[in-house]
Motif scaffolding. Structure first.
Motif, PDB file in Angstrom:
ATOM      1  N   UNK A 152       4.528  -2.845 -12.135  1.00 47.09           N
ATOM      2  CA  UNK A 152       3.027  -3.030 -12.187  1.00 47.09           C
ATOM      3  C   UNK A 152       3.130  -4.643 -10.903  1.00 47.09           C
ATOM      4  N   UNK A 153       3.784  -5.228 -10.491  1.00 51.92           N
ATOM      5  CA  UNK A 153       3.137  -5.860  -9.489  1.00 51.92           C
ATOM      6  C   UNK A 153       3.107  -5.112  -8.108  1.00 51.92           C
ATOM      7  N   UNK A 154       4.339  -4.292  -7.779  1.00 49.91           N
ATOM      8  CA  UNK A 154       4.019  -3.302  -6.881  1.00 49.91           C
ATOM      9  C   UNK A 154       2.871  -2.070  -6.815  1.00 49.91           C
ATOM     10  N   UNK A 155       2.332  -1.854  -7.592  1.00 50.10           N
ATOM     11  CA  UNK A 155       1.310  -1.118  -7.857  1.00 50.10           C
ATOM     12  C   UNK A 155      -0.179  -1.627  -7.754  1.00 50.10           C
ATOM     13  N   UNK A 156      -0.150  -3.250  -8.355  1.00 49.88           N
ATOM     14  CA  UNK A 156      -1.142  -4.110  -8.145  1.00 49.88           C
ATOM     15  C   UNK A 156      -1.138  -4.727  -6.414  1.00 49.88           C
ATOM     16  N   UNK A 157      -0.059  -4.472  -5.973  1.00 46.57           N
ATOM     17  CA  UNK A 157      -0.059  -4.671  -4.123  1.00 46.57           C
ATOM     18  C   UNK A 157      -0.847  -3.504  -3.465  1.00 46.57           C
ATOM     19  N   UNK A 158       0.243  -2.523  -3.847  1.00 52.40           N
ATOM     20  CA  UNK A 158      -0.319  -1.296  -3.263  1.00 52.40           C
ATOM     21  C   UNK A 158      -1.414  -0.074  -3.563  1.00 52.40           C
ATOM     22  N   UNK A 159      -2.265  -0.561  -4.146  1.00 51.43           N
ATOM     23  CA  UNK A 159      -3.854  -0.139  -5.148  1.00 51.43           C
ATOM     24  C   UNK A 159      -4.988  -0.689  -4.046  1.00 51.43           C
ATOM     25  N   UNK A 160      -5.180  -1.722  -3.533  1.00 52.61           N
ATOM     26  CA  UNK A 160      -5.792  -1.530  -2.175  1.00 52.61           C
ATOM     27  C   UNK A 160      -6.144  -1.359  -0.877  1.00 52.61           C
ATOM     28  N   UNK A 161      -4.884  -1.439  -0.623  1.00 54.96           N
ATOM     29  CA  UNK A 161      -3.750  -0.537   0.520  1.00 54.96           C
ATOM     30  C   UNK A 161      -4.067   0.501   0.858  1.00 54.96           C
ATOM     31  N   UNK A 162      -4.179   1.242   0.179  1.00 51.23           N
ATOM     32  CA  UNK A 162      -4.239   2.674  -0.345  1.00 51.23           C
ATOM     33  C   UNK A 162      -6.119   3.725   0.025  1.00 51.23           C
ATOM     34  N   UNK A 163      -6.507   2.180  -0.134  1.00 51.28           N
ATOM     35  CA  UNK A 163      -8.540   2.597  -0.283  1.00 51.28           C
ATOM     36  C   UNK A 163      -7.817   3.181   1.051  1.00 51.28           C
ATOM     37  N   UNK A 164      -9.453   3.383   1.089  1.00 49.61           N
ATOM     38  CA  UNK A 164     -10.082   3.903   2.757  1.00 49.61           C
ATOM     39  C   UNK A 164     -11.737   3.177   2.628  1.00 49.61           C
ATOM     40  N   UNK A 165     -11.303   2.266   3.754  1.00 52.68           N
ATOM     41  CA  UNK A 165     -12.314   1.003   4.251  1.00 52.68           C
ATOM     42  C   UNK A 165     -13.787   1.958   3.810  1.00 52.68           C
ATOM     43  N   UNK A 166     -14.862   1.512   3.303  1.00 56.72           N
ATOM     44  CA  UNK A 166     -15.598   1.573   3.209  1.00 56.72           C
ATOM     45  C   UNK A 166     -16.961   2.485   4.098  1.00 56.72           C
ATOM     46  N   UNK A 167     -16.714   1.918   5.826  1.00 53.91           N
ATOM     47  CA  UNK A 167     -17.508   2.334   6.461  1.00 53.91           C
ATOM     48  C   UNK A 167     -17.083   3.201   7.527  1.00 53.91           C
ATOM     49  N   UNK A 168     -15.662   3.600   7.364  1.00 52.74           N
ATOM     50  CA  UNK A 168     -14.986   4.847   7.472  1.00 52.74           C
ATOM     51  C   UNK A 168     -15.887   5.966   6.971  1.00 52.74           C
ATOM     52  N   UNK A 190       6.374  -2.250   2.728  1.00 48.64           N
ATOM     53  CA  UNK A 190       7.420  -3.740   2.327  1.00 48.64           C
ATOM     54  C   UNK A 190       7.474  -3.889   1.510  1.00 48.64           C
ATOM     55  N   UNK A 191       6.124  -3.611   0.724  1.00 46.50           N
ATOM     56  CA  UNK A 191       6.272  -3.719  -1.249  1.00 46.50           C
ATOM     57  C   UNK A 191       6.680  -3.004  -1.972  1.00 46.50           C
ATOM     58  N   UNK A 192       6.707  -1.731  -0.891  1.00 50.63           N
ATOM     59  CA  UNK A 192       7.509  -0.511  -2.265  1.00 50.63           C
ATOM     60  C   UNK A 192       9.254  -1.426  -2.336  1.00 50.63           C
ATOM     61  N   UNK A 193      10.151  -0.845  -1.350  1.00 49.02           N
ATOM     62  CA  UNK A 193      11.067  -0.869  -0.891  1.00 49.02           C
ATOM     63  C   UNK A 193      12.067  -3.069  -0.667  1.00 49.02           C
ATOM     64  N   UNK A 194      11.154  -3.148   0.323  1.00 46.79           N
ATOM     65  CA  UNK A 194      11.576  -4.490   0.868  1.00 46.79           C
ATOM     66  C   UNK A 194      11.576  -5.823  -0.053  1.00 46.79           C
ATOM     67  N   UNK A 195      10.916  -5.645  -0.831  1.00 50.72           N
ATOM     68  CA  UNK A 195      10.373  -6.611  -1.968  1.00 50.72           C
ATOM     69  C   UNK A 195      11.162  -6.476  -2.653  1.00 50.72           C
ATOM     70  N   UNK A 196      11.861  -5.396  -3.952  1.00 50.31           N
ATOM     71  CA  UNK A 196      13.019  -4.966  -4.592  1.00 50.31           C
ATOM     72  C   UNK A 196      14.451  -5.513  -4.405  1.00 50.31           C
ATOM     73  N   UNK A 197      14.518  -5.105  -2.597  1.00 48.23           N
ATOM     74  CA  UNK A 197      16.245  -5.359  -2.139  1.00 48.23           C
ATOM     75  C   UNK A 197      16.432  -6.942  -1.602  1.00 48.23           C
ATOM     76  N   UNK A 198      15.005  -7.408  -1.415  1.00 45.53           N
ATOM     77  CA  UNK A 198      15.648  -9.198  -1.321  1.00 45.53           C
ATOM     78  C   UNK A 198      16.010  -9.357  -2.762  1.00 45.53           C
ATOM     79  N   UNK A 199      14.989  -9.492  -3.417  1.00 42.51           N
ATOM     80  CA  UNK A 199      15.331  -9.962  -4.835  1.00 42.51           C
ATOM     81  C   UNK A 199      16.471  -9.417  -5.599  1.00 42.51           C
ATOM     82  N   UNK A 200      17.200  -8.331  -5.349  1.00 45.43           N
ATOM     83  CA  UNK A 200      18.157  -8.370  -6.039  1.00 45.43           C
ATOM     84  C   UNK A 200      19.436  -8.782  -5.111  1.00 45.43           C
ATOM     85  N   UNK A 201      19.677  -9.222  -3.078  1.00 48.45           N
ATOM     86  CA  UNK A 201      19.734  -9.008  -3.219  1.00 48.45           C
ATOM     87  C   UNK A 201      20.075 -11.410  -3.246  1.00 48.45           C
TER      88      UNK A 201
END
Length: 382
Positions: free
Chosen positions: A13-29, A98-109
């Protein structure tokens, strides 16, 4: 397993909350093409107004310049994407990875480095069975006692600590704990019988009147309660009625399965009092005479005054102490002797018996720990 599932869902849920706004296209484009068409229509409309005389030439020229400026900007964004748009897309992708891969890897480490992943999970019962070097019964009891001091009406707490007191030899504390549990949690056959058992232990294995009354109340609730039946039989034996005790214990054995855990105790008790043939299928082994009052002693005790009974008990205790001078290996005898002296109010002799018991057991850590627990429970030192 359930905990890991919950943590995994929270992470997703936390990763989805981070990725959702990043996946949206800028409105002016998304509106650049529409803006070009609008600006062209505006230029045509300005030209029509100028020809029809609705606006002056100077006003029309100023409007055309402003609209043309906007049209050029929109056309540049539509036909040739700027490096800023491409850079923004690249940065969004890096952030998403980073949110999808790096954060879980860092937390596990971090958990592997500072956490305890090597420790297996254990339920409460397993944690209570940890060896003495990892856990102290005394410290746990102290914590429970501190809790009960703050919450004296916690019946469940009294019910839990009472059997621990029994194991530690703190019989007076066990009586108090079981009486409180009975008062707060309500009467039941088990609680009444447990209270009577603690009273017997505190009374140096004598079924007192209060203990007998507790067992009788247990039998009123459950006529087949085994512990209450046994101690009622023991009370009959101590009152000089061996035939009644034998009858109670023979009935218990007749109803008990062959592998009943209490069967050996009842068989041994029956051997002391039964003068007839044992029930069919019951093998009664003869036992060596046990130190303590005989049946004649108990019968005669009913006719004695309180002072005479005290002298009788003191005589039995003295005989036990004399025997332990030669039979020093009888550890249970030492425990009985220490408790007997405390019950009689002779603390000095109790301490002396405690010292002699420690000398007799030598370096046996388990027995020494039991003696220490007994001394602590009785409030003496040695």
């Amino acid at each position: 397993m359930t905990l890991f599932l919950i943590l995994a869902l929270m992470t997703a849920a936390a990763i989805f909350a981070v990725l959702w706004p990043l996946s949206r296209r800028p409105p002016e484009a998304a509106t650049d093409g529409y803006d070009v068409a609008v600006y062209r229509d505006q230029l045509d409309e300005v030209e029509r107004d100028r020809k029809s005389g609705l606006i002056a030439d100077s006003e029309a020229e100023a409007a055309r310049l402003e609209i043309s400026r906007r049209l050029l900007g929109a056309a540049d964004r539509e036909v040739q994407p700027s490096s800023e748009v491409a850079g923004s897309l690249w940065r969004r992708r890096v952030a998403a990875l980073t949110a999808l891969i790096a954060l879980p890897v860092i937390a596990a480490g971090l958990y592997i480095n500072w956490g305890s992943p090597h420790l297996p999970g254990a339920p409460l019962a397993a944690r209570l069975d940890l060896p003495p070097e990892q856990r102290s019964i005394e410290s746990m009891v102290a914590q429970v006692e501190a809790h009960l001091e703050r919450n004296p009406e916690d019946g469940r707490g009294w019910d839990v600590v009472a059997p621990v007191y029994m194991r530690m030899g703190r019989y007076n504390d066990a009586v108090r704990a079981r009486a409180n549990a009975l008062r707060l949690l309500g009467a039941s056959a088990d609680r009444e019988a447990d209270l009577g058992e603690a009273m017997v232990a505190a009374g140096n294995s004598i079924v007192t009147a209060d203990a007998k009354a507790s067992f009788e109340r247990a039998l009123k609730i459950d006529p087949n309660h085994l512990k209450a039946q046994y101690f009622i039989g023991l009370a009959a034996e101590q009152d000089g009625r061996p035939e009644e005790a034998a009858q109670i214990w023979r009935a218990m054995l007749a109803r008990a399965p062959a592998n009943a855990p209490f069967r050996p105790l009842v068989v041994q008790s029956l051997a002391r009092v039964d003068k007839g043939e044992p029930p069919k299928g019951i093998a009664v082994e003869p036992r060596a005479p046990q130190p303590g009052p005989t049946q004649e002693d108990m019968a005669a005790a009913q006719q004695l005054t309180p002072e005479q009974r005290t002298q009788m008990v003191r005589g039995m205790v003295d005989r036990l102490a004399e025997r332990l001078k030669t039979d020093t290996a009888d550890f249970e005898g030492w425990l009985r002797l220490v408790r007997a002296y405390v019950v009689m109010g002779d603390a000095d002799k109790a301490r002396e018996a405690l010292v002699n018991a420690r000398n007799a057991i030598g370096s046996d850590d388990d027995k020494r720990r039991r003696l220490d627990d007994l001394a602590k429970g009785l409030g003496i030192d040695g």
